[in-house]
Write a protein that holds these residues in place. Structure first.
Motif, short mmCIF file in Angstrom:
data_model
loop_
_atom_site.label_atom_id
_atom_site.label_comp_id
_atom_site.label_asym_id
_atom_site.label_seq_id
_atom_site.Cartn_x
_atom_site.Cartn_y
_atom_site.Cartn_z
N ARG A 216 2.18 2.50 -3.32
CA ARG A 216 1.28 3.26 -4.17
C ARG A 216 1.22 4.74 -3.78
O ARG A 216 0.64 5.55 -4.50
N ASP B 138 -5.02 6.06 -6.44
CA ASP B 138 -4.21 5.53 -5.35
C ASP B 138 -4.61 6.07 -3.99
O ASP B 138 -4.85 5.30 -3.04
N VAL C 236 0.83 -1.20 0.00
CA VAL C 236 0.00 0.00 0.00
C VAL C 236 0.87 1.26 0.00
O VAL C 236 0.61 2.21 -0.74
N ASN D 242 -8.27 -0.14 2.04
CA ASN D 242 -7.61 0.86 1.20
C ASN D 242 -7.03 0.22 -0.05
O ASN D 242 -7.13 0.77 -1.16
N ALA D 243 -6.40 -0.94 0.12
CA ALA D 243 -5.79 -1.64 -1.01
C ALA D 243 -6.85 -2.05 -2.03
O ALA D 243 -6.66 -1.91 -3.25
#
Length: 448
Positions: free
Chosen positions: A307, A430, A304, A379-380
């Motif tokens: 990114r 992202d 994560v 989030n990913a």
């Protein structure tokens, strides 16, 4: 926790404390954060202490100096009046619990969100400027041997090599590397740099600075580098309107530092190090993906964080675009071209969205670090879902090579506008909540 058991850690720590005339630890609890270095809080003789350690020497292999040198830097800074912790004891190999040292705990919080909610930001900014000036005033003779000194051209060459190792296909990073090579300043008399002087590593208590933490990146170099690091957009957190540590203006920070240090700050040098550190952190984010792929550390946060490179690419463009011709700065940014929503079976992005929605249903059952990992996982999945809906392409090897070698520049017709579009689309996929995204979108497209 690394090597050993909790009992082993308590026993080894008791040996280290005994050398400092302190009793065995009580209430040993690991603090959150720290992908490699661990922090443990405990009490000894009724006093709060913190152990900072690496579970084994393997964790220290690529670092320029070990914990013995780091602890001595912290001791020296503490004696110089810096709000650095008081070091009580060093771990030794015979303790059997890795490498590290014990400090007396300091009051306050390092949470930027809490700090930025305070109502005395300029007071805290002045405190930070005072301590930074004291760090830079420490005599080299008072410090231990083994602290590296930055060589400016060599540092740029190292960034370039790291860029090549990461694939060498990122045009905005290439643009920054070229600018650094073309604008490298002459060296100045080196001073001790903290190396990571920013919110997140500063403790605040009742609106005043109460601690300066995390000295592992200390080195000798240009004092402007330390000043610039805290002015990076990423370390302003929610306060993009306060460029200096998220607490005030650069002018206010510089004025306070000049008054405390007696040094005159050069705006051109400050700009150089701001761009240097932005490139440095962009490559640091990219490197997290390589670490994960190698199997050295398969923590979810690694992929994560990788990114977050797009945050620094957008920030780089905001820093460098003023050097483009006026006609290019005024050129209209191309519209975003969303991909059509697929028909038939679910797309990869739709599957990611479905998993994220299911994860939200089990959030109440999560606690502690699992709850944090739950948020990282969501989030990913969001990155996957959003990324499928954009044509923004951050990787372009031919363009990156042309920029790196100076064959193209921001004077190339239409290039700045296209880079702006790419930066907006990539960051929207992202990290859409990155505060600088809204500012860049408003500036470049007029959207709010």
């Amino acid at each position: 926790m690394g090597e050993g058991t909790p009992h082993d850690l308590e026993r080894g720590l008791a040996r280290a404390l005994g050398r400092a005339g302190l009793p065995a630890p009580d209430g040993l609890t690991r603090l959150t954060g720290g992908a490699t270095m661990e922090s443990w809080r405990f009490t000894a003789a009724g006093e709060a202490c913190v152990l900072r350690r690496a579970p084994s020497q393997d964790f220290m292999a690529e670092r320029p100096f070990g914990h013995t040198v780091e602890a001595e830097i912290v001791r020296t800074a503490h004696r110089a009046g810096v709000r650095a912790p008081e070091v009580l004891a060093n771990l030794e190999p015979a303790d059997g619990i890795g490498s590290g040292y014990v400090m007396r705990a300091l009051p306050g919080t390092a949470d930027p969100r809490v700090i930025l909610e305070g109502n005395t930001p300029l007071t805290l900014l002045g405190d930070a400027a005072r301590d930074l000036a004291r760090i830079h005033a420490i005599a080299p003779a008072d410090l231990p041997p083994g602290i590296p000194e930055i060589d400016y051209p060599a540092a740029i060459a190292d960034l370039r090599e790291r860029y090549r190792a990461a694939g060498g296909a990122r045009p905005m990073i290439a643009l920054g590397l070229r600018w650094l090579a073309d604008n490298c300043p002459e060296p100045v008399a080196p001073v001790l740099n903290h190396g990571d002087f920013r919110l997140g590593n500063l403790l605040a208590d009742s609106g005043r600075l109460s601690g300066v933490l995390d000295w592992e990146l200390a080195h000798f170099g240009d004092p402007h580098e330390d000043l610039a690091f805290g002015c990076m957009a990423v370390w302003r957190f929610s306060r993009v309107d306060r460029p200096a540590l998220g607490l005030g203006s650069v002018e206010e920070y510089v004025a306070a530092y000049e008054q405390e240090s007696g040094r005159k700050v050069d705006p051109a040098r400050l700009r150089f190090w701001l761009i240097y550190r932005t490139v440095w952190w962009a490559l640091g984010c990219l490197h997290n993906a390589a670490v994960w792929r190698s199997g050295e550390d398969r923590m979810l946060e690694r992929v994560v964080i990788s990114r977050r490179t797009s945050e620094q690419e957008l920030d780089l463009l905001l820093l460098l675009e003023d050097e483009a011709p006026e006609a290019e700065r005024d050129r209209t940014v191309p519209p975003r071209e969303d991909r059509e929503r697929p028909e038939g079976e679910a797309s990869a992005g739709e599957i990611a969205t479905a998993i994220a929605e299911w994860l939200e249903t089990i959030k109440p059952a999560m606690q502690g670090h699992d709850r944090f990992q739950h948020a990282v996982a969501r989030n990913a999945l969001g990155m996957i879902a959003r990324g499928e809906r954009t044509d923004g392409d951050a990787e372009n090897a031919p363009l990156a090579a042309s920029l790196l070698h100076g064959e193209m520049s921001l004077a190339t017709p239409g290039l700045l506008a296209q880079l702006r579009r790419t930066a907006l689309d990539k960051l929207a996929a992202d990290v859409p909540k990155y505060p600088m995204l809204a500012r860049a979108r408003a500036k470049w497209t007029g959207e709010h």
